[in-house]
Design a protein around this motif. Structure first.
Motif, PDB file in Angstrom:
ATOM      1  N   LEU A 211       0.756  -1.044  -0.075  1.00 22.43           N
ATOM      2  CA  LEU A 211      -0.340   0.140   0.023  1.00 22.43           C
ATOM      3  C   LEU A 211       1.067   1.194  -0.011  1.00 22.43           C
ATOM      4  N   GLY A 212      -0.103   2.143  -1.272  1.00 22.48           N
ATOM      5  CA  GLY A 212       1.144   3.543  -1.338  1.00 22.48           C
ATOM      6  C   GLY A 212       0.478   4.586   0.271  1.00 22.48           C
ATOM      7  N   ARG A 213       0.646   6.365  -0.089  1.00 21.76           N
ATOM      8  CA  ARG A 213      -0.079   7.253   0.461  1.00 21.76           C
ATOM      9  C   ARG A 213      -1.161   7.168   0.595  1.00 21.76           C
ATOM     10  N   ASP A 214      -1.771   6.345  -0.980  1.00 19.41           N
ATOM     11  CA  ASP A 214      -3.461   6.531  -0.995  1.00 19.41           C
ATOM     12  C   ASP A 214      -3.423   5.324  -0.510  1.00 19.41           C
ATOM     13  N   GLY A 215      -3.197   4.213   0.132  1.00 21.58           N
ATOM     14  CA  GLY A 215      -3.350   2.580   0.623  1.00 21.58           C
ATOM     15  C   GLY A 215      -4.765   2.451   1.618  1.00 21.58           C
ATOM     16  N   GLU A 216      -4.646   4.127   2.244  1.00 22.14           N
ATOM     17  CA  GLU A 216      -6.072   4.478   3.081  1.00 22.14           C
ATOM     18  C   GLU A 216      -7.679   3.551   2.102  1.00 22.14           C
ATOM     19  N   ARG A 217      -7.473   3.662   1.386  1.00 25.98           N
ATOM     20  CA  ARG A 217      -8.426   3.111   0.054  1.00 25.98           C
ATOM     21  C   ARG A 217      -9.471   1.960   0.198  1.00 25.98           C
ATOM     22  N   VAL A 218      -8.190   0.911   0.757  1.00 28.58           N
ATOM     23  CA  VAL A 218      -7.852  -0.464   0.536  1.00 28.58           C
ATOM     24  C   VAL A 218      -8.254  -0.972   2.411  1.00 28.58           C
ATOM     25  N   ILE A 219      -7.653   0.202   3.098  1.00 27.02           N
ATOM     26  CA  ILE A 219      -7.841  -0.308   4.596  1.00 27.02           C
ATOM     27  C   ILE A 219      -9.620   0.139   5.005  1.00 27.02           C
ATOM     28  N   SER A 220      -9.496   1.306   4.385  1.00 26.33           N
ATOM     29  CA  SER A 220     -11.350   1.738   4.586  1.00 26.33           C
ATOM     30  C   SER A 220     -12.215   0.442   4.468  1.00 26.33           C
ATOM     31  N   ALA A 221     -11.891  -0.338   2.953  1.00 27.61           N
ATOM     32  CA  ALA A 221     -13.335  -0.630   2.447  1.00 27.61           C
ATOM     33  C   ALA A 221     -13.050  -2.262   2.849  1.00 27.61           C
ATOM     34  N   ALA A 222     -11.966  -2.730   3.989  1.00 24.69           N
ATOM     35  CA  ALA A 222     -11.837  -3.100   3.738  1.00 24.69           C
ATOM     36  C   ALA A 222     -12.185  -3.685   5.794  1.00 24.69           C
ATOM     37  N   GLN A 223     -11.540  -2.377   6.309  1.00 23.29           N
ATOM     38  CA  GLN A 223     -12.596  -1.977   7.371  1.00 23.29           C
ATOM     39  C   GLN A 223     -14.083  -1.899   7.440  1.00 23.29           C
ATOM     40  N   ALA A 224     -15.000  -1.324   6.334  1.00 23.29           N
ATOM     41  CA  ALA A 224     -16.094  -1.417   6.594  1.00 23.29           C
ATOM     42  C   ALA A 224     -17.099  -2.988   6.380  1.00 23.29           C
ATOM     43  N   TYR A 225     -16.294  -3.480   5.607  1.00 26.42           N
ATOM     44  CA  TYR A 225     -16.529  -4.593   5.440  1.00 26.42           C
ATOM     45  C   TYR A 225     -17.051  -5.980   6.565  1.00 26.42           C
ATOM     46  N   HIS A 226     -15.190  -5.511   7.600  1.00 28.96           N
ATOM     47  CA  HIS A 226     -15.501  -6.484   8.637  1.00 28.96           C
ATOM     48  C   HIS A 226     -16.115  -5.450   9.707  1.00 28.96           C
ATOM     49  N   ALA A 227     -16.838  -4.522   9.795  1.00 29.97           N
ATOM     50  CA  ALA A 227     -17.594  -3.849  10.405  1.00 29.97           C
ATOM     51  C   ALA A 227     -19.261  -4.219   9.889  1.00 29.97           C
ATOM     52  N   LYS A 228     -19.037  -4.482   9.301  1.00 24.85           N
ATOM     53  CA  LYS A 228     -20.953  -5.090   8.865  1.00 24.85           C
ATOM     54  C   LYS A 228     -21.301  -3.556   8.028  1.00 24.85           C
ATOM     55  N   ALA A 229     -20.563  -2.766   7.802  1.00 29.92           N
ATOM     56  CA  ALA A 229     -20.835  -1.409   6.953  1.00 29.92           C
ATOM     57  C   ALA A 229     -21.244  -1.730   5.280  1.00 29.92           C
ATOM     58  N   THR A 230     -20.488  -2.965   4.774  1.00 30.06           N
ATOM     59  CA  THR A 230     -21.015  -2.665   3.627  1.00 30.06           C
ATOM     60  C   THR A 230     -21.021  -4.138   3.161  1.00 30.06           C
ATOM     61  N   ARG A 231     -21.689  -4.819   2.128  1.00 36.54           N
ATOM     62  CA  ARG A 231     -22.422  -5.973   1.860  1.00 36.54           C
ATOM     63  C   ARG A 231     -20.729  -6.445   0.665  1.00 36.54           C
ATOM     64  N   ALA A 232     -20.054  -5.836  -0.180  1.00 29.78           N
ATOM     65  CA  ALA A 232     -19.724  -6.370  -1.122  1.00 29.78           C
ATOM     66  C   ALA A 232     -18.502  -5.277  -1.610  1.00 29.78           C
ATOM     67  N   ILE A 233     -17.624  -5.359  -1.680  1.00 26.51           N
ATOM     68  CA  ILE A 233     -16.745  -4.649  -1.752  1.00 26.51           C
ATOM     69  C   ILE A 233     -16.052  -4.704  -3.577  1.00 26.51           C
ATOM     70  N   ILE A 234     -16.066  -3.832  -4.861  1.00 23.21           N
ATOM     71  CA  ILE A 234     -15.782  -3.268  -5.601  1.00 23.21           C
ATOM     72  C   ILE A 234     -15.247  -3.274  -6.254  1.00 23.21           C
ATOM     73  N   VAL A 235     -13.252  -3.164  -6.689  1.00 22.73           N
ATOM     74  CA  VAL A 235     -12.267  -3.170  -7.655  1.00 22.73           C
ATOM     75  C   VAL A 235     -12.034  -2.760  -8.643  1.00 22.73           C
ATOM     76  N   THR A 236     -11.494  -2.092  -8.935  1.00 23.41           N
ATOM     77  CA  THR A 236     -10.878  -0.963  -9.862  1.00 23.41           C
ATOM     78  C   THR A 236      -9.823  -0.611 -10.514  1.00 23.41           C
ATOM     79  N   GLY A 237      -9.774  -0.750 -11.794  1.00 25.59           N
ATOM     80  CA  GLY A 237      -8.141   0.150 -12.183  1.00 25.59           C
ATOM     81  C   GLY A 237      -8.213  -1.198 -13.299  1.00 25.59           C
ATOM     82  N   SER A 238      -7.458  -0.955 -14.514  1.00 23.98           N
ATOM     83  CA  SER A 238      -6.476  -1.214 -15.877  1.00 23.98           C
ATOM     84  C   SER A 238      -5.142  -1.007 -15.481  1.00 23.98           C
ATOM     85  N   SER A 239      -4.433  -1.190 -16.757  1.00 26.84           N
ATOM     86  CA  SER A 239      -3.115  -0.984 -16.624  1.00 26.84           C
ATOM     87  C   SER A 239      -2.525  -0.672 -17.841  1.00 26.84           C
ATOM     88  N   THR A 240      -1.723   0.392 -17.706  1.00 28.08           N
ATOM     89  CA  THR A 240      -1.658   1.190 -18.891  1.00 28.08           C
ATOM     90  C   THR A 240      -0.196   0.576 -18.959  1.00 28.08           C
TER      91      THR A 240
END
Length: 374
Positions: A211-240
């Motif tokens: 994770l980089g400086r903006d890795g809080e994106r991934v951490i926040s999603a995992a925290q939300a799932y474990h806290a049962k605040a979300t039921r699914a996670i959609i990840v995005t992004g293609s390689s250029t």
């Protein structure tokens, strides 16, 4: 050809030379024999000592003036030009030491000899040198002004205080109600999914991600799932560049944080606009595996509640593009650059740094994107 070294011999030669004029004129009152002898002496001196056979020229007159202290003069100019930067370093380090202690003072000195700090000090040295040249009249007043302006501007754009202010002007504002962390909110019902935009991680080696400086994106999603605040996670992004796409990196990192693979869904997109287009297609035709996880309210309405997780500076542009794609998303900013923690003024805050330049660059990019209608 030998040169005439002795001043006395040089004086004697010139006297004889002027007396007989090497035969150019015949002074009255002299015997021709004496004149011929004088001519012979004069020619002998000119051949031995390299003198021109004309009283109006001499070997010394033709030689350009030499500066016996050229390298020394250059070195002295360099030393004098470095006095101002050295004094600035001394003052900042001592002031930081007195304010924060010895370790902070050493850290301030180390920051000053980093590339950004060295450029800052170098601009001050060039400005000092230009001022000295201007006072001697060798350059116009524009040159020292230009270097001084460069010194001031570099100090501003690399200043942490300016970077904090610029971030606050661009980022989605930090609010206390509801709580900025999704997992700590009191929700009537969980979200059907959160979208994690790519860019929060990097591939160090094949299959090894960090994770980089903006890795809080991934951490926040995992925290939300474990806290049962979300039921699914959609990840995005293609390689250029054809190497380790962001969605793959986010997936592996989420798995390492205990998120089950069956709740992770992936979409492509080389930029935010393309990601929103792919998300629109996913929400218009949701896969059964995701739709089975929707809440009853979403099943009845046919419209899932989806949150958007990305860096705070990126949220405004991402939400504009989502609106352009007819998507109704809940903004969930994270990885804030702007800090809302009042602190006393510190001398070390005057030192420009690479992190501040990076923040200012990101804010500039987002501002240009907004002006371009994105």
């Amino acid at each position: 050809m030998l040169k005439l070294r002795s001043p006395r011999l040089r004086f004697f030669a010139v006297e004889v030379f002027c007396l007989v004029d090497c035969g150019h004129q015949e002074p009255t009152g002299f015997d021709p024999v004496i004149l011929l002898a004088g001519q012979d002496i004069c020619l002998s001196f000119t051949m031995m000592f390299g003198m021109n056979p004309s009283p109006s020229h001499s070997a010394d007159a033709d030689e350009p003036a030499r500066s016996p202290s050229g390298p020394r003069t250059f070195l002295s100019e360099v030393v004098v030009s470095l006095i101002a930067p050295a004094a600035l370093v001394f003052l900042l380090v001592i002031a930081t030491w007195m304010q924060q202690g010895f370790v902070a003072g050493i850290r301030c000195g180390m920051d000053l000899i980093q590339p950004v700090g060295l450029i800052w000090l170098g601009l001050l040295a060039l400005a000092t040198h230009a001022v000295r040249q201007w006072r001697r009249g060798t350059v116009s007043g524009f040159k020292p002004i230009a270097w001084l302006v460069g010194f001031v501007l570099w100090g501003i754009v690399g200043n942490p205080g300016f970077a904090n202010w610029a971030s606050s002007q661009v980022e989605s504002p930090l609010v206390s109600e509801p709580h900025p962390a999704l997992e700590q909110r009191s929700l009537d019902r969980p979200l059907d999914a959160v979208v994690v935009l790519g860019g929060g991680s990097s591939a160090i080696a094949p299959g090894f991600y960090e994770l980089g400086r903006d890795g809080e994106r991934v951490i926040s999603a995992a925290q939300a799932y474990h806290a049962k605040a979300t039921r699914a996670i959609i990840v995005t992004g293609s390689s250029t560049d054809g190497y380790e796409p962001p969605w793959k990196q986010s997936t592996q990192l989420l798995l390492s944080l205990g998120v089950p693979e069956e709740v992770i869904f992936r979409i492509e997109g080389v930029n935010t606009r393309a990601e929103m287009k792919s998300l629109k297609q996913l929400m218009d035709s949701p896969p059964a595996q995701w739709k089975d996880r929707w809440t009853e309210e979403s099943m009845e309405s046919g419209e899932p509640q989806v949150g958007l997780i990305t860096s705070a500076f990126h949220i405004p542009r991402a939400m504009r593009l989502a609106s352009n794609a007819s998507l109704d998303l809940i903004p969930l900013p994270c990885a804030f650059r702007a800090k809302n923690n009042p602190r006393p003024w510190l001398a070390s805050s005057l030192v420009p740094g690479a992190g501040s330049l990076d923040d200012v660059g990101k804010m500039f990019k987002e501002t240009v994107a907004k002006m371009a209608g994105q």
